[in-house]
Scaffold this motif. Structure first.
Motif, PDB file in Angstrom:
ATOM      1  N   PRO A  51      12.709 -16.783  10.765  1.00 54.13           N
ATOM      2  CA  PRO A  51      12.125 -17.805  11.639  1.00 54.13           C
ATOM      3  C   PRO A  51      11.578 -17.158  12.904  1.00 54.13           C
ATOM      4  O   PRO A  51      11.998 -16.061  13.284  1.00 54.13           O
ATOM      5  CB  PRO A  51      13.319 -18.723  11.960  1.00 54.13           C
ATOM      6  N   ARG A  52      10.633 -17.778  13.541  1.00 53.15           N
ATOM      7  CA  ARG A  52      10.038 -17.225  14.752  1.00 53.15           C
ATOM      8  C   ARG A  52      10.863 -17.643  15.971  1.00 53.15           C
ATOM      9  O   ARG A  52      10.571 -18.635  16.626  1.00 53.15           O
ATOM     10  CB  ARG A  52       8.591 -17.677  14.894  1.00 53.15           C
ATOM     11  N   LEU A  53      11.887 -16.876  16.223  1.00 51.78           N
ATOM     12  CA  LEU A  53      12.756 -17.133  17.370  1.00 51.78           C
ATOM     13  C   LEU A  53      12.542 -16.032  18.405  1.00 51.78           C
ATOM     14  O   LEU A  53      12.371 -14.866  18.055  1.00 51.78           O
ATOM     15  CB  LEU A  53      14.227 -17.140  16.937  1.00 51.78           C
ATOM     16  N   ASP A  54      12.543 -16.409  19.679  1.00 53.83           N
ATOM     17  CA  ASP A  54      12.434 -15.407  20.729  1.00 53.83           C
ATOM     18  C   ASP A  54      13.543 -14.385  20.579  1.00 53.83           C
ATOM     19  O   ASP A  54      14.700 -14.729  20.325  1.00 53.83           O
ATOM     20  CB  ASP A  54      12.534 -16.070  22.108  1.00 53.83           C
ATOM     21  N   ALA A  55      13.195 -13.124  20.718  1.00 47.84           N
ATOM     22  CA  ALA A  55      14.128 -11.984  20.688  1.00 47.84           C
ATOM     23  C   ALA A  55      14.630 -11.652  19.288  1.00 47.84           C
ATOM     24  O   ALA A  55      15.457 -10.760  19.129  1.00 47.84           O
ATOM     25  CB  ALA A  55      15.315 -12.193  21.632  1.00 47.84           C
ATOM     26  N   LEU A  56      14.130 -12.345  18.259  1.00 43.54           N
ATOM     27  CA  LEU A  56      14.443 -11.958  16.883  1.00 43.54           C
ATOM     28  C   LEU A  56      13.314 -11.056  16.404  1.00 43.54           C
ATOM     29  O   LEU A  56      12.148 -11.462  16.405  1.00 43.54           O
ATOM     30  CB  LEU A  56      14.550 -13.198  15.997  1.00 43.54           C
ATOM     31  N   VAL A  57      13.627  -9.817  16.043  1.00 44.69           N
ATOM     32  CA  VAL A  57      12.577  -8.834  15.770  1.00 44.69           C
ATOM     33  C   VAL A  57      12.606  -8.376  14.315  1.00 44.69           C
ATOM     34  O   VAL A  57      13.646  -8.375  13.656  1.00 44.69           O
ATOM     35  CB  VAL A  57      12.699  -7.606  16.700  1.00 44.69           C
ATOM     36  N   SER A  58      11.440  -7.981  13.835  1.00 46.26           N
ATOM     37  CA  SER A  58      11.284  -7.408  12.503  1.00 46.26           C
ATOM     38  C   SER A  58      11.156  -5.897  12.628  1.00 46.26           C
ATOM     39  O   SER A  58      10.562  -5.391  13.586  1.00 46.26           O
ATOM     40  CB  SER A  58      10.037  -7.993  11.831  1.00 46.26           C
ATOM     41  N   LEU A  59      11.719  -5.176  11.654  1.00 44.53           N
ATOM     42  CA  LEU A  59      11.601  -3.720  11.638  1.00 44.53           C
ATOM     43  C   LEU A  59      10.422  -3.255  10.779  1.00 44.53           C
ATOM     44  O   LEU A  59      10.293  -2.065  10.494  1.00 44.53           O
ATOM     45  CB  LEU A  59      12.899  -3.095  11.126  1.00 44.53           C
ATOM     46  N   GLY A  60       9.577  -4.177  10.388  1.00 50.14           N
ATOM     47  CA  GLY A  60       8.376  -3.813   9.640  1.00 50.14           C
ATOM     48  C   GLY A  60       8.670  -3.115   8.328  1.00 50.14           C
ATOM     49  O   GLY A  60       7.954  -2.200   7.930  1.00 50.14           O
ATOM     50  N   SER A  61       9.724  -3.543   7.654  1.00 52.01           N
ATOM     51  CA  SER A  61      10.122  -2.877   6.406  1.00 52.01           C
ATOM     52  C   SER A  61       9.081  -3.098   5.310  1.00 52.01           C
ATOM     53  O   SER A  61       8.419  -4.134   5.245  1.00 52.01           O
ATOM     54  CB  SER A  61      11.477  -3.399   5.947  1.00 52.01           C
ATOM     55  N   ARG A  62       8.975  -2.093   4.441  1.00 49.39           N
ATOM     56  CA  ARG A  62       7.976  -2.169   3.371  1.00 49.39           C
ATOM     57  C   ARG A  62       8.467  -1.385   2.167  1.00 49.39           C
ATOM     58  O   ARG A  62       9.085  -0.326   2.317  1.00 49.39           O
ATOM     59  CB  ARG A  62       6.653  -1.590   3.877  1.00 49.39           C
ATOM     60  N   GLU A  63       8.205  -1.905   0.982  1.00 49.31           N
ATOM     61  CA  GLU A  63       8.538  -1.179  -0.236  1.00 49.31           C
ATOM     62  C   GLU A  63       7.375  -0.267  -0.610  1.00 49.31           C
ATOM     63  O   GLU A  63       6.228  -0.697  -0.706  1.00 49.31           O
ATOM     64  CB  GLU A  63       8.853  -2.143  -1.385  1.00 49.31           C
ATOM     65  N   ILE A  64       7.699   1.012  -0.802  1.00 43.70           N
ATOM     66  CA  ILE A  64       6.704   2.053  -1.080  1.00 43.70           C
ATOM     67  C   ILE A  64       6.827   2.468  -2.540  1.00 43.70           C
ATOM     68  O   ILE A  64       7.918   2.775  -3.018  1.00 43.70           O
ATOM     69  CB  ILE A  64       6.947   3.281  -0.172  1.00 43.70           C
ATOM     70  N   ARG A  65       5.701   2.524  -3.261  1.00 43.84           N
ATOM     71  CA  ARG A  65       5.767   2.807  -4.692  1.00 43.84           C
ATOM     72  C   ARG A  65       5.073   4.110  -5.098  1.00 43.84           C
ATOM     73  O   ARG A  65       4.997   4.429  -6.287  1.00 43.84           O
ATOM     74  CB  ARG A  65       5.171   1.632  -5.475  1.00 43.84           C
ATOM     75  N   SER A  66       4.584   4.866  -4.120  1.00 44.89           N
ATOM     76  CA  SER A  66       3.959   6.153  -4.442  1.00 44.89           C
ATOM     77  C   SER A  66       3.967   7.036  -3.210  1.00 44.89           C
ATOM     78  O   SER A  66       4.103   6.552  -2.076  1.00 44.89           O
ATOM     79  CB  SER A  66       2.511   5.949  -4.924  1.00 44.89           C
ATOM     80  N   LEU A  67       3.798   8.339  -3.419  1.00 43.56           N
ATOM     81  CA  LEU A  67       3.713   9.258  -2.285  1.00 43.56           C
ATOM     82  C   LEU A  67       2.485   8.963  -1.438  1.00 43.56           C
ATOM     83  O   LEU A  67       2.502   9.127  -0.210  1.00 43.56           O
ATOM     84  CB  LEU A  67       3.680  10.706  -2.786  1.00 43.56           C
ATOM     85  N   GLU A  68       1.406   8.509  -2.073  1.00 42.59           N
ATOM     86  CA  GLU A  68       0.195   8.166  -1.322  1.00 42.59           C
ATOM     87  C   GLU A  68       0.470   7.003  -0.369  1.00 42.59           C
ATOM     88  O   GLU A  68       0.037   7.022   0.800  1.00 42.59           O
ATOM     89  CB  GLU A  68      -0.933   7.798  -2.294  1.00 42.59           C
ATOM     90  N   GLU A  69       1.182   6.000  -0.852  1.00 37.79           N
ATOM     91  CA  GLU A  69       1.561   4.883   0.011  1.00 37.79           C
ATOM     92  C   GLU A  69       2.445   5.343   1.166  1.00 37.79           C
ATOM     93  O   GLU A  69       2.331   4.861   2.289  1.00 37.79           O
ATOM     94  CB  GLU A  69       2.314   3.823  -0.801  1.00 37.79           C
ATOM     95  N   LEU A  70       3.358   6.272   0.869  1.00 39.66           N
ATOM     96  CA  LEU A  70       4.252   6.789   1.903  1.00 39.66           C
ATOM     97  C   LEU A  70       3.460   7.500   2.992  1.00 39.66           C
ATOM     98  O   LEU A  70       3.697   7.278   4.186  1.00 39.66           O
ATOM     99  CB  LEU A  70       5.270   7.748   1.280  1.00 39.66           C
ATOM    100  N   LEU A  71       2.514   8.332   2.613  1.00 39.47           N
ATOM    101  CA  LEU A  71       1.699   9.046   3.596  1.00 39.47           C
ATOM    102  C   LEU A  71       0.875   8.065   4.429  1.00 39.47           C
ATOM    103  O   LEU A  71       0.706   8.248   5.640  1.00 39.47           O
ATOM    104  CB  LEU A  71       0.797  10.049   2.895  1.00 39.47           C
ATOM    105  N   SER A  72       0.378   7.020   3.789  1.00 39.66           N
ATOM    106  CA  SER A  72      -0.379   6.000   4.510  1.00 39.66           C
ATOM    107  C   SER A  72       0.512   5.279   5.526  1.00 39.66           C
ATOM    108  O   SER A  72       0.089   5.008   6.659  1.00 39.66           O
ATOM    109  CB  SER A  72      -0.975   4.994   3.518  1.00 39.66           C
ATOM    110  N   TYR A  73       1.751   4.976   5.118  1.00 42.80           N
ATOM    111  CA  TYR A  73       2.700   4.326   6.030  1.00 42.80           C
ATOM    112  C   TYR A  73       2.979   5.222   7.223  1.00 42.80           C
ATOM    113  O   TYR A  73       3.024   4.766   8.376  1.00 42.80           O
ATOM    114  CB  TYR A  73       3.989   3.995   5.282  1.00 42.80           C
ATOM    115  N   MET A  74       3.178   6.513   6.967  1.00 41.60           N
ATOM    116  CA  MET A  74       3.483   7.452   8.043  1.00 41.60           C
ATOM    117  C   MET A  74       2.318   7.602   9.015  1.00 41.60           C
ATOM    118  O   MET A  74       2.513   7.862  10.201  1.00 41.60           O
ATOM    119  CB  MET A  74       3.869   8.810   7.443  1.00 41.60           C
ATOM    120  N   ASP A  75       1.094   7.439   8.540  1.00 38.04           N
ATOM    121  CA  ASP A  75      -0.069   7.484   9.423  1.00 38.04           C
ATOM    122  C   ASP A  75      -0.019   6.376  10.472  1.00 38.04           C
ATOM    123  O   ASP A  75      -0.538   6.529  11.579  1.00 38.04           O
ATOM    124  CB  ASP A  75      -1.365   7.349   8.613  1.00 38.04           C
TER     125      ASP A  75
END
Length: 343
Positions: free
Chosen positions: A98-122
């Motif tokens: 829910p959109r509550l003040d001071a509740l934060v997301s860590l931007g988690s993402r499921e990565i399925r390839s090394l290419e995706e991982l490198l893109s995330y790191m960029d």
């Protein structure tokens, strides 16, 4: 009832998926050395023998030890537990926040390839890369300044091949780590309490021994009581929807409070979901049992390791209570010490 099993190798068994998997000796030794810890937890509110966490390997072990199959969870149930224990469940919770003040997301993402991982790191110069099934600081690598250690690339490639994906998560400026503890029953989800713990690097180190009111006051100093209460309500609702009819037993949801800039703080409510017993629950039970004997907030429960028995006894010299049995072969222990840092 069959004697319980402390199986800290649980996540390794989930990751492997083979009921005949043989975990590494270090994990098995931790389980043998600290088996007594299950006595603190007492009844685990399931119809089965008490274990730290249910997986196909511990089920197979109990079958070999003569426990009748009808006294154990089914293979289908354990498939559900494995699926729900994937870090994908925490991602699902995060995207539905829910959109509550001071509740934060860590931007988690499921990565399925090394290419995706490198893109995330960029796009994320500071991050943590996790295996989908892992725990207690294992199966984690850090991204710093947009770089991953060379040794980690081979690990990432192997994990992608074996587990199908990786989980990437933004690194937070952590103020404190804590967890909300629950028990899933046939009637629903029961809230058990709070756990305030400390990590060393990415690995678990210790738990503060204190009651819920004391821990709550620590957390409320950063984010306020209303946010904690609403977070608990949200997490309870989410877990009831996801777990009802599919999981029975204890669980813990790891959370953190972090700095968000400008002297402000945020609460990340779904760092990890552990469908098993946890050290936080052990600490919670221990304090409940010894509340009149321990000064609240002045002691901590630690996991201690040494390569030899002599070294282990030396590390335990400052302990006020040793919770596990020691012999000449012991390498691990869990003990109570005076608190040496702030939580």
């Amino acid at each position: 009832m069959t004697k319980g099993i402390f199986n800290p190798e649980h996540e390794l068994c989930l990751a492997n998926g083979d009921p005949n998997f043989v975990p590494p000796e270090s994990a098995l030794r931790f389980g043998r050395d600290c088996a007594k810890i299950l006595e603190i937890l007492g009844d685990d509110s399931t119809p089965w023998p008490p274990v730290w966490g249910w997986d196909s390997v511990v089920r197979q072990k109990l079958l070999r030890n003569g426990v009748p199959e009808e006294e154990l969870p089914t293979v289908a149930y354990l498939r559900d537990v494995r699926e729900l224990s994937h870090r994908r469940l925490a991602l699902k919770m995060e995207v539905s926040l829910p959109r509550l003040d001071a509740l934060v997301s860590l931007g988690s993402r499921e990565i399925r390839s090394l290419e995706e991982l490198l893109s995330y790191m960029d796009c994320h110069s500071e991050a943590i890369i996790k295996a989908p099934w892992s725990g207690s600081g294992k199966g984690l690598f850090n991204v710093r300044d947009g770089k991953l250690l060379d040794v980690a690339y081979g690990w990432c490639e192997r994990t992608l091949a074996k587990q199908g994906s990786l989980i990437a998560q933004e690194r937070a400026d952590v103020v404190c780590d804590f967890a909300m503890l629950f028990c899933a029953t046939g009637e629903g989800l029961r809230y058990e309490g709070l756990s305030l713990f400390r990590n060393e690097g990415n690995a678990y180190k210790s738990n503060l021994l204190a009651g819920d009111s004391y821990i709550s006051s620590k957390l409320e100093a950063y984010v306020g009581r209303q946010l904690l209460e609403r977070t608990r309500e949200y997490v309870c609702g989410f877990l009831e929807r996801e777990l009802c009819g599919r999981y029975l037993g204890k669980l813990g949801v790891d959370m953190l409070i972090c700095r968000t800039g400008g002297g402000l703080y945020g609460l990340a409510p779904c760092v990890e979901i552990n469908l098993r017993n946890t050290m936080g629950l052990v600490a919670h039970r221990l304090y409940e049992q010894q509340a009149g004997q321990l000064e609240e907030g002045a002691f901590e429960m630690r996991v201690v390791y040494a390569a030899g028995a002599t070294g282990l006894r030396s590390l335990l010299e400052g302990a006020v209570q040793i919770l596990t049995e020691l012999d000449e072969d012991s390498r691990y222990a869990i003990a109570v010490f005076p608190k040496d840092t702030e939580y």
